[in-house]
Design a protein around this motif. Structure first.
Motif, PDB file in Angstrom:
ATOM      1  N   GLN A 174     -17.439   1.988  -9.624  1.00 46.26           N
ATOM      2  CA  GLN A 174     -17.283   2.463 -11.045  1.00 46.26           C
ATOM      3  C   GLN A 174     -17.109   3.821 -11.265  1.00 46.26           C
ATOM      4  N   ASN A 175     -17.931   4.682 -10.492  1.00 46.22           N
ATOM      5  CA  ASN A 175     -18.071   6.188 -10.486  1.00 46.22           C
ATOM      6  C   ASN A 175     -16.762   6.846 -10.214  1.00 46.22           C
TER       7      ASN A 175
ATOM      8  N   ASP B 145     -16.048  15.616  -0.403  1.00 48.44           N
ATOM      9  CA  ASP B 145     -15.347  16.689  -1.150  1.00 48.44           C
ATOM     10  C   ASP B 145     -13.996  16.616  -0.283  1.00 48.44           C
ATOM     11  N   GLY B 146     -13.133  16.265  -1.214  1.00 45.37           N
ATOM     12  CA  GLY B 146     -11.676  16.350  -0.557  1.00 45.37           C
ATOM     13  C   GLY B 146     -10.741  15.805  -1.762  1.00 45.37           C
ATOM     14  N   ASN B 147      -9.817  14.924  -1.027  1.00 43.55           N
ATOM     15  CA  ASN B 147      -8.800  14.393  -2.151  1.00 43.55           C
ATOM     16  C   ASN B 147      -9.262  12.742  -1.953  1.00 43.55           C
ATOM     17  N   LEU B 148      -8.708  12.309  -2.922  1.00 42.56           N
ATOM     18  CA  LEU B 148      -8.895  10.833  -3.342  1.00 42.56           C
ATOM     19  C   LEU B 148      -8.652   9.810  -2.065  1.00 42.56           C
ATOM     20  N   LYS B 149      -7.617  10.073  -1.222  1.00 41.67           N
ATOM     21  CA  LYS B 149      -7.331   8.995   0.137  1.00 41.67           C
ATOM     22  C   LYS B 149      -8.519   9.182   0.882  1.00 41.67           C
ATOM     23  N   GLY B 150      -8.876  10.579   1.170  1.00 41.53           N
ATOM     24  CA  GLY B 150     -10.064  10.711   2.143  1.00 41.53           C
ATOM     25  C   GLY B 150     -11.245  10.163   1.584  1.00 41.53           C
ATOM     26  N   LEU B 151     -11.626  10.170   0.052  1.00 42.89           N
ATOM     27  CA  LEU B 151     -12.765   9.578  -0.493  1.00 42.89           C
ATOM     28  C   LEU B 151     -12.585   8.092  -0.200  1.00 42.89           C
ATOM     29  N   LEU B 152     -11.565   7.456  -0.469  1.00 46.99           N
ATOM     30  CA  LEU B 152     -11.568   5.862  -0.162  1.00 46.99           C
ATOM     31  C   LEU B 152     -11.481   5.766   1.333  1.00 46.99           C
ATOM     32  N   ASP B 153     -11.202   6.489   2.402  1.00 48.85           N
ATOM     33  CA  ASP B 153     -11.373   6.178   3.564  1.00 48.85           C
ATOM     34  C   ASP B 153     -12.667   6.390   4.081  1.00 48.85           C
ATOM     35  N   ASN B 154     -13.520   7.488   3.294  1.00 50.80           N
ATOM     36  CA  ASN B 154     -14.906   7.704   3.551  1.00 50.80           C
ATOM     37  C   ASN B 154     -15.739   6.542   2.973  1.00 50.80           C
ATOM     38  N   ILE B 155     -15.397   5.985   2.048  1.00 54.61           N
ATOM     39  CA  ILE B 155     -16.104   5.070   1.159  1.00 54.61           C
ATOM     40  C   ILE B 155     -16.073   3.602   2.214  1.00 54.61           C
TER      41      ILE B 155
ATOM     42  N   LEU C 174       0.922  -1.275  -0.031  1.00 54.90           N
ATOM     43  CA  LEU C 174       0.065   0.086  -0.048  1.00 54.90           C
ATOM     44  C   LEU C 174       0.880   1.279   0.192  1.00 54.90           C
ATOM     45  N   ASP C 175       0.875   1.895  -1.189  1.00 54.73           N
ATOM     46  CA  ASP C 175       1.750   2.998  -1.214  1.00 54.73           C
ATOM     47  C   ASP C 175       0.856   4.303  -1.449  1.00 54.73           C
ATOM     48  N   VAL C 176       0.507   4.964  -0.286  1.00 52.45           N
ATOM     49  CA  VAL C 176      -0.546   6.066  -0.572  1.00 52.45           C
ATOM     50  C   VAL C 176       0.122   7.304  -0.598  1.00 52.45           C
ATOM     51  N   ARG C 177       1.513   7.217  -1.002  1.00 53.85           N
ATOM     52  CA  ARG C 177       2.346   8.346  -1.221  1.00 53.85           C
ATOM     53  C   ARG C 177       2.341   8.842  -2.780  1.00 53.85           C
ATOM     54  N   SER C 178       1.768   7.804  -3.516  1.00 55.06           N
ATOM     55  CA  SER C 178       1.276   8.246  -4.947  1.00 55.06           C
ATOM     56  C   SER C 178       0.940   9.769  -4.903  1.00 55.06           C
ATOM     57  N   PRO C 179       1.324  10.663  -5.765  1.00 52.35           N
ATOM     58  CA  PRO C 179       0.669  11.882  -6.041  1.00 52.35           C
ATOM     59  C   PRO C 179      -0.791  11.929  -6.187  1.00 52.35           C
ATOM     60  N   LEU C 180      -1.387  10.769  -6.928  1.00 52.20           N
ATOM     61  CA  LEU C 180      -3.024  10.560  -7.069  1.00 52.20           C
ATOM     62  C   LEU C 180      -3.691  10.601  -5.924  1.00 52.20           C
ATOM     63  N   PHE C 181      -3.333  10.061  -5.125  1.00 47.00           N
ATOM     64  CA  PHE C 181      -3.928  10.130  -3.504  1.00 47.00           C
ATOM     65  C   PHE C 181      -4.392  11.443  -3.214  1.00 47.00           C
ATOM     66  N   ASP C 182      -3.692  12.558  -3.775  1.00 45.72           N
ATOM     67  CA  ASP C 182      -3.752  13.941  -3.155  1.00 45.72           C
ATOM     68  C   ASP C 182      -4.730  14.658  -4.122  1.00 45.72           C
ATOM     69  N   LYS C 183      -5.050  13.997  -5.100  1.00 45.97           N
ATOM     70  CA  LYS C 183      -5.977  14.733  -6.392  1.00 45.97           C
ATOM     71  C   LYS C 183      -7.344  14.980  -5.710  1.00 45.97           C
ATOM     72  N   LYS C 184      -7.677  16.385  -6.257  1.00 45.38           N
ATOM     73  CA  LYS C 184      -9.235  16.437  -5.840  1.00 45.38           C
ATOM     74  C   LYS C 184     -10.255  15.411  -6.167  1.00 45.38           C
ATOM     75  N   ALA C 185     -11.015  15.221  -5.151  1.00 41.93           N
ATOM     76  CA  ALA C 185     -12.149  13.992  -5.410  1.00 41.93           C
ATOM     77  C   ALA C 185     -13.712  14.650  -4.824  1.00 41.93           C
ATOM     78  N   LEU C 186     -14.502  14.457  -5.823  1.00 40.42           N
ATOM     79  CA  LEU C 186     -15.776  15.261  -5.166  1.00 40.42           C
ATOM     80  C   LEU C 186     -16.993  13.841  -5.768  1.00 40.42           C
ATOM     81  N   LEU C 187     -17.541  13.514  -4.784  1.00 42.68           N
ATOM     82  CA  LEU C 187     -18.782  12.208  -5.010  1.00 42.68           C
ATOM     83  C   LEU C 187     -19.706  12.583  -4.243  1.00 42.68           C
TER      84      LEU C 187
END
Length: 85
Positions: A26-27, A52-62, A2-15
């Motif tokens: 899928q969404n 509404d936050g970053n991708l890592k936060g969205l995954l944790d929220n899900i 699990l490498d959550v240091r990837s910059p993708l995890f900091d990207k904006k996520a709104l769902l």
């Protein structure tokens, strides 16, 4: 690993969605097409996600909302039902 240091995890996520874990995955994949999202297992329960936050936060929220944990390996996020011992 699990490498959550990837910059993708900091990207904006709104769902804002109501759906099954599979529909939610899928969404999220439509929001982040450079990554794959899959579900290990199946259930028909409907969950409500608003985040509404970053991708890592969205995954944790899900994860918190659905009881599905998530792992990240080889650019694939896998949601798996957590079991309690």
């Amino acid at each position: 690993a699990l490498d959550v240091r990837s910059p993708l995890f900091d990207k904006k996520a709104l769902l804002s969605q109501r759906g099954t874990i599979t529909e939610i995955a899928q969404n999220v994949e439509m929001l982040f097409p450079s990554m794959s999202f899959q579900v290990d297992g199946f259930d028909t329960q409907t969950y409500r996600i608003f985040y509404d936050g970053n991708l890592k936060g969205l995954l944790d929220n899900i994860s918190t909302s659905t009881g599905y944990g998530w792992t990240f390996t080889d650019n694939i996020v896998t949601f798996s039902k957590r079991t309690t011992i």
